[in-house]
Scaffold this active site. Structure first.
Site, PDB file in Angstrom:
ATOM      1  N   GLY A  84     -31.932  32.086  47.763  1.00 49.71           N
ATOM      2  CA  GLY A  84     -32.394  31.327  46.592  1.00 49.71           C
ATOM      3  C   GLY A  84     -31.500  31.552  45.385  1.00 49.71           C
ATOM      4  O   GLY A  84     -31.050  30.614  44.731  1.00 49.71           O
ATOM      5  N   ARG A  85     -31.180  32.814  45.108  1.00 44.74           N
ATOM      6  CA  ARG A  85     -30.405  33.121  43.906  1.00 44.74           C
ATOM      7  C   ARG A  85     -28.927  32.806  44.085  1.00 44.74           C
ATOM      8  O   ARG A  85     -28.123  32.998  43.182  1.00 44.74           O
ATOM      9  CB  ARG A  85     -30.607  34.590  43.515  1.00 44.74           C
ATOM     10  CG  ARG A  85     -30.360  35.561  44.621  1.00 44.74           C
ATOM     11  CD  ARG A  85     -30.813  36.961  44.268  1.00 44.74           C
ATOM     12  NE  ARG A  85     -30.646  37.850  45.390  1.00 44.74           N
ATOM     13  CZ  ARG A  85     -31.562  38.018  46.351  1.00 44.74           C
ATOM     14  NH1 ARG A  85     -32.684  37.299  46.321  1.00 44.74           N
ATOM     15  NH2 ARG A  85     -31.361  38.864  47.361  1.00 44.74           N
ATOM     16  N   LYS A 137     -37.024  26.502  47.998  1.00 44.67           N
ATOM     17  CA  LYS A 137     -36.455  26.785  49.328  1.00 44.67           C
ATOM     18  C   LYS A 137     -37.573  26.808  50.362  1.00 44.67           C
ATOM     19  O   LYS A 137     -37.505  26.174  51.407  1.00 44.67           O
ATOM     20  CB  LYS A 137     -35.704  28.115  49.288  1.00 44.67           C
ATOM     21  CG  LYS A 137     -35.080  28.510  50.618  1.00 44.67           C
ATOM     22  CD  LYS A 137     -34.302  29.814  50.531  1.00 44.67           C
ATOM     23  CE  LYS A 137     -33.836  30.235  51.915  1.00 44.67           C
ATOM     24  NZ  LYS A 137     -33.102  31.510  51.929  1.00 44.67           N
ATOM     25  N   LYS A 141     -47.328  39.075  44.545  1.00 46.54           N
ATOM     26  CA  LYS A 141     -47.822  37.732  44.913  1.00 46.54           C
ATOM     27  C   LYS A 141     -49.094  37.871  45.754  1.00 46.54           C
ATOM     28  O   LYS A 141     -50.078  37.154  45.569  1.00 46.54           O
ATOM     29  CB  LYS A 141     -46.755  36.995  45.739  1.00 46.54           C
ATOM     30  CG  LYS A 141     -45.502  36.603  44.990  1.00 46.54           C
ATOM     31  CD  LYS A 141     -44.553  35.854  45.941  1.00 46.54           C
ATOM     32  CE  LYS A 141     -43.190  35.635  45.342  1.00 46.54           C
ATOM     33  NZ  LYS A 141     -42.246  34.990  46.300  1.00 46.54           N
ATOM     34  N   HIS A 143     -26.370  40.839  15.590  1.00 49.64           N
ATOM     35  CA  HIS A 143     -27.349  41.001  14.504  1.00 49.64           C
ATOM     36  C   HIS A 143     -28.709  41.400  15.058  1.00 49.64           C
ATOM     37  O   HIS A 143     -29.734  41.236  14.397  1.00 49.64           O
ATOM     38  CB  HIS A 143     -27.417  39.697  13.690  1.00 49.64           C
ATOM     39  CG  HIS A 143     -26.072  39.332  13.144  1.00 49.64           C
ATOM     40  ND1 HIS A 143     -25.606  39.808  11.938  1.00 49.64           N
ATOM     41  CD2 HIS A 143     -25.061  38.608  13.694  1.00 49.64           C
ATOM     42  CE1 HIS A 143     -24.368  39.360  11.746  1.00 49.64           C
ATOM     43  NE2 HIS A 143     -24.014  38.640  12.793  1.00 49.64           N
ATOM     44  N   GLU A 198     -46.251  28.916  42.047  1.00 44.35           N
ATOM     45  CA  GLU A 198     -46.034  28.354  40.707  1.00 44.35           C
ATOM     46  C   GLU A 198     -45.471  26.931  40.802  1.00 44.35           C
ATOM     47  O   GLU A 198     -45.939  26.002  40.139  1.00 44.35           O
ATOM     48  CB  GLU A 198     -45.060  29.246  39.920  1.00 44.35           C
ATOM     49  CG  GLU A 198     -45.587  30.649  39.629  1.00 44.35           C
ATOM     50  CD  GLU A 198     -45.216  31.662  40.708  1.00 44.35           C
ATOM     51  OE1 GLU A 198     -45.161  32.866  40.406  1.00 44.35           O
ATOM     52  OE2 GLU A 198     -44.977  31.241  41.869  1.00 44.35           O
ATOM     53  N   GLU A 251     -32.307  41.168  41.676  1.00 48.99           N
ATOM     54  CA  GLU A 251     -33.040  40.821  42.901  1.00 48.99           C
ATOM     55  C   GLU A 251     -32.173  41.130  44.134  1.00 48.99           C
ATOM     56  O   GLU A 251     -32.681  41.371  45.215  1.00 48.99           O
ATOM     57  CB  GLU A 251     -33.454  39.343  42.906  1.00 48.99           C
ATOM     58  CG  GLU A 251     -34.596  39.046  43.882  1.00 48.99           C
ATOM     59  CD  GLU A 251     -35.104  37.622  43.778  1.00 48.99           C
ATOM     60  OE1 GLU A 251     -36.184  37.408  43.216  1.00 48.99           O
ATOM     61  OE2 GLU A 251     -34.399  36.698  44.281  1.00 48.99           O
TER      62      GLU A 251
HETATM   63  O1  F6P Z   1     -40.146  35.461  44.444  1.00 45.40           O
HETATM   64  C1  F6P Z   1     -38.810  35.501  44.408  1.00 45.40           C
HETATM   65  C2  F6P Z   1     -38.207  34.279  45.039  1.00 45.40           C
HETATM   66  O2  F6P Z   1     -38.424  34.261  46.375  1.00 45.40           O
HETATM   67  C3  F6P Z   1     -36.733  34.150  44.716  1.00 45.40           C
HETATM   68  O3  F6P Z   1     -35.930  34.860  45.586  1.00 45.40           O
HETATM   69  C4  F6P Z   1     -36.537  32.673  44.785  1.00 45.40           C
HETATM   70  O4  F6P Z   1     -35.387  32.278  44.172  1.00 45.40           O
HETATM   71  C5  F6P Z   1     -37.801  32.177  44.081  1.00 45.40           C
HETATM   72  O5  F6P Z   1     -38.810  33.110  44.473  1.00 45.40           O
HETATM   73  C6  F6P Z   1     -38.226  30.782  44.376  1.00 45.40           C
HETATM   74  O6  F6P Z   1     -38.406  30.597  45.730  1.00 45.40           O
HETATM   75  P1  F6P Z   1     -38.455  29.130  46.335  1.00 45.40           P
HETATM   76  O7  F6P Z   1     -37.151  28.486  46.069  1.00 45.40           O
HETATM   77  O8  F6P Z   1     -38.732  29.322  47.786  1.00 45.40           O
HETATM   78  O9  F6P Z   1     -39.581  28.403  45.648  1.00 45.40           O
END
Ligand code: F6P
Length: 759
Positions: free
Chosen positions: A481-482, A420, A726, A598, A426, A567
């Site tokens: 995002g979620r 987003k 972060k 199990h 990462e 979240e």
């Molecule tokens: O760090 C959490 C977050 O901001 C989530 O809310 C989001 O889904 C994820 O990181 C990834 O963010 P992006 O889509 O901006 O890379």
């Protein structure tokens, strides 16, 4: 939770906070008003951190409300709004009750506060019950006349001490208390105390004030209508509730459309509990916040954003506005872009730099840019057999990307870089490494356009990365995002399963949205699940909620719901920035049903924790393999029955006797085989796990989360809590690259960095 205690007396107001041993005080006295208390508190606690406040008032208090003006202070105490004045959740107790709570050593204790007046309270197993015995007739006067300051003056110390002990023994018998605690200023006049008496101390009031936030019976802070709901909890075992009420299963059963059913009758509820919960939904304005969301109002208030994931799957012709503009044309254009791409890749029209068709799609994303599309693509397995293979890489651990690329060839691989913000460390690290891997083999920068697309709201960063605007699949800041799998973030799903199936997912979600938007509370499945969620988390004290899909293709659902729910609702302050006074989001966990049986079902059946659970199962399956599905469904239904019914000691003993065990052997074994039962579960059953049902299910959970956030009055749509780690990661990363010993952190962190540098 950090607690500030304010102990108001006739001469002083004493203060202490749970963050340190220091106490402070300021004068009160005749005519002293609540406003003066507030001013004094603020002046004396500027440097103290606290989330909630307990106030001990020298006056009768009922359910957190001062019932009469204190005789030794001023006026304006009855009806005074402490929470508003102090800007934090407040619990108000009678001062004697607070001292009693702090003096409690368990079991049943009578507390007598011997001060200028007479304070009385009873504590029973940690529950404090304020008593008002001061005006009780005694020796021709009242208890307070004899045991209070006036009695001391009139009788003299010796006779007064005798009268106190005699009076206390009388009251102890009347309250069936196991022991008496004498507190208050005048307890100092007792050198020794008889058997069954203990010495209290005014400072125990602080302890009582701290404990008040764990004590079930201390009245709820003003403005939070939750814990008092505990009185609606069933007093009987679920078994008895089913035996007594043949209509129970029908009463607590909902259907959404023709193919999704919610059985919530095996929950710790009665009709009264549900009535109280529906009342809670009305009181907390769940429906109005829902309507605000659908109307595009900026309900994500700290970020001043609308929350419109429902627009992404709005299959009606109804416009949906954000900032006064209908967003639907943009939504439809984005869907068109997804369709074009998906069809082009699936049909083989989209060729790689060497003219080969795409066989593998690698989604690079994390959190909401990974969990949703990855989970849904797995859930859609029966529909993805004819599409390219999809791979989801999220972890910054290089192993995740390396393992994925090992079996791939750049000429036939398409990367969807999903972010987003397009700034997530990462994802950008994985994207850069993927590009390097690609270019090392393709040796042609222009080939990027055939193998890299971006999914984001951030055009500038996408361009900076080197992806052309035509290859950018957009979405908008009003999509969390979620909550984004319905947007361009769903591109990998459409490529894997076909755009038609992706549309059916949107159709299913839209059907659930319409149900959520229009069904009355009592028939509204997401609202009922949300109310049950609050019931367990904030009223009955369940720390966690287990999601147990009896559907292999939903194996990633618990992980997806962890982000969606935790979240969204893992918050400690409400919409106005005030600390919340109740437990919010439960911990979400889970595994596919039979696997869990199990692994951790032992705890669900015989552990000490209350865990609310969702069991999900399909009536039909895509993979008819012998008797597998009948067994799967049997296990699912049976587990909910076993959790509810349990097995009593008598049943266990009868069973063991039938097996011919000796009485000694039975005595030894029986306790281990008892199942308390009365363990709650909700069963969500659907016809078959197809695209429409997947859409419906996920929208059901999104609106469950919405409902819970609305009741807690927290903002479910931001996630500031992810930032600090972060931020620190940036500093640690540069320290890891720096020469020499690390000094910029605490000793543990410095050492870990130095240790990590010994590579
Ligand atoms: O760090 C959490 C977050 O901001 C989530 O809310 C989001 O889904 C994820 O990181 C990834 O963010 P992006 O889509 O901006 O890379």
């Amino acid at each position: 939770m950090r607690v500030l205690v304010v102990d108001i007396g006739g001469t002083h107001v004493k203060l202490m906070h749970s963050g340190g041993p220091e106490s402070r005080k300021f004068d009160s006295g005749d005519g002293f008003t609540p406003q003066q208390v507030v001013a004094g508190v603020k002046a004396n606690t500027r440097d103290w951190q606290y989330d909630v406040i307990t106030i001990g008032v020298p006056s009768p208090v009922l359910r957190g409300r001062v019932m009469a003006e204190p005789w030794n202070l001023g006026t304006g105490w009855v009806g005074f709004d402490w929470a508003a004045a102090l800007g934090a959740p407040v619990k108000v107790l009678n001062d004697a009750a607070m001292q009693a709570l702090g003096s409690d050593d368990g079991s049943r204790m009578l507390f007598l506060g011997l001060g200028s007046g007479l304070g009385t309270a009873l504590v029973d197993d940690g529950r404090v019950i304020a008593l008002e015995l001061a005006h009780f007739p005694y020796l021709g006067q009242t208890l307070e006349d004899i045991l209070g300051q006036r009695g001391l003056i009139a009788l003299g110390e010796d006779k007064w001490r005798e009268a106190v002990i005699a009076g206390a023994k009388l009251l102890r018998a009347a309250c069936a208390a196991e022991y008496v605690v004498l507190g208050g200023g005048n307890v100092r006049l007792f050198k020794d105390l008889p058997e069954g008496f203990r010495r209290g101390h005014n400072d125990r009031a602080f302890e009582g004030g701290f404990r008040a936030w764990n004590s079930p019976d201390v009245a709820e802070p003003s403005g939070s209508p939750l814990k008092s709901l505990a009185s609606f909890a069933p007093r009987e075992h679920l078994r008895a509730l089913f035996e007594k009420d043949p209509g129970r299963a029908e009463r607590f059963f909902l259907k959404v459309g023709g193919d999704l059913y919610v059985d919530y009758s095996k929950n710790l509820i009665t009709a009264d509990s549900m009535t109280a919960l529906f009342e809670l939904a009305r009181k907390t304005g769940v429906e109005s916040l829902r309507d605000q969301m659908f109307s595009g109002a900026p309900i994500n208030n700290p970020e001043h954003r609308a929350v419109l994931h429902v627009a992404l799957r709005n299959r009606s012709t109804r416009p949906i506005y954000a900032n006064g503009r209908d967003v639907m044309p943009d939504v439809r254009a984005a869907l068109d872009h997804i369709r074009t791409c998906a069809e082009s890749v699936r049909s083989g029209r989209w060729l790689g730099y060497s003219g080969l068709r795409i066989t593998d799609v690698v989604n690079l994303g994390i959190g909401g840019s990974d969990l949703g599309p990855a989970m849904v693509t797995d859930a859609m397995a029966p529909y993805t057999q004819d599409g390219p293979r999809t791979h989801f890489v999220s972890n910054v651990d290089g192993a995740h990307l390396a393992d994925t690329l090992r079996s791939l060839h750049p000429a036939t691989t398409l990367f969807t870089v999903a972010s987003k913000t397009f700034t997530t460390q990462e994802t950008m690290a994985n994207a850069r490494s993927a590009r390097e891997w690609f270019l090392t083999r393709a040796r042609d920068e222009s080939a990027i356009a055939r193998h890299f697309v971006a999914i984001s709201t951030n055009a500038a960063e996408v361009q900076a990365f080197g992806i052309a605007p035509d290859n950018m699949f957009v979405f908008w800041d009003w999509v969390g995002g979620r909550y984004s799998l319905w947007s361009s973030i769903g591109l990998p799903i459409a490529i894997a399963a076909g755009y038609g199936h992706f549309e059916q997912i949107l159709d299913g979600a839209h059907e659930m949205d319409e149900h959520f938007r229009t069904a009355p509370l009592e028939q509204n499945a997401p609202i009922v699940l949300g109310l049950l969620g609050v019931w367990y988390a904030s009223v009955l004290g369940a720390e966690s909620h287990a999601v147990l899909p009896y559907e292999h293709h939903l194996w990633r659902l618990p992980a997806y719901l962890q982000q969606l729910e935790m979240e969204s609702n893992g918050k400690r302050v409400d919409r106005d920035g005030h600390a919340v006074a109740v437990q919010t989001s439960p911990i979400i966990w889970g595994e596919p049903g039979t696997n869990g049986q199990h692994a951790f079902f032992q705890l669900l059946h015989q552990g000490t924790r209350l865990v609310s659970t969702d069991f999900l199962v399909g009536i039909e399956t895509h993979d008819r393999l012998g008797d597998h599905h009948r067994l799967l469904v049997a296990h699912c239904i049976a587990q909910t029955e076993a959790l509810m019914r349990g097995k009593t000691e008598a049943e266990v003993r009868a069973e063991l006797a039938e097996k011919g065990l000796s009485p000694d052997a039975i005595d030894q074994l029986a306790p281990h085989k008892v199942f308390p039962g009365n363990r709650p579960s909700t069963t969500i059953m659907y016809r078959t796990l197809g695209p429409r049902t997947i859409g419906k299910l996920l929208a059901l959970y999104e609106h469950r989360v919405f409902t819970m956030g609305a009741i807690w009055n927290i903002n479910s749509f931001d996630q500031w809590g992810v930032e600090l780690g972060k931020q620190f990661a940036g500093a640690v990363a540069s320290d890891l690259g720096a020469a020499g010993p690390t000094t910029g952190h605490d000793a543990s962190t410095n050492r870990l960095i130095d240790l990590a540098k010994t590579r």
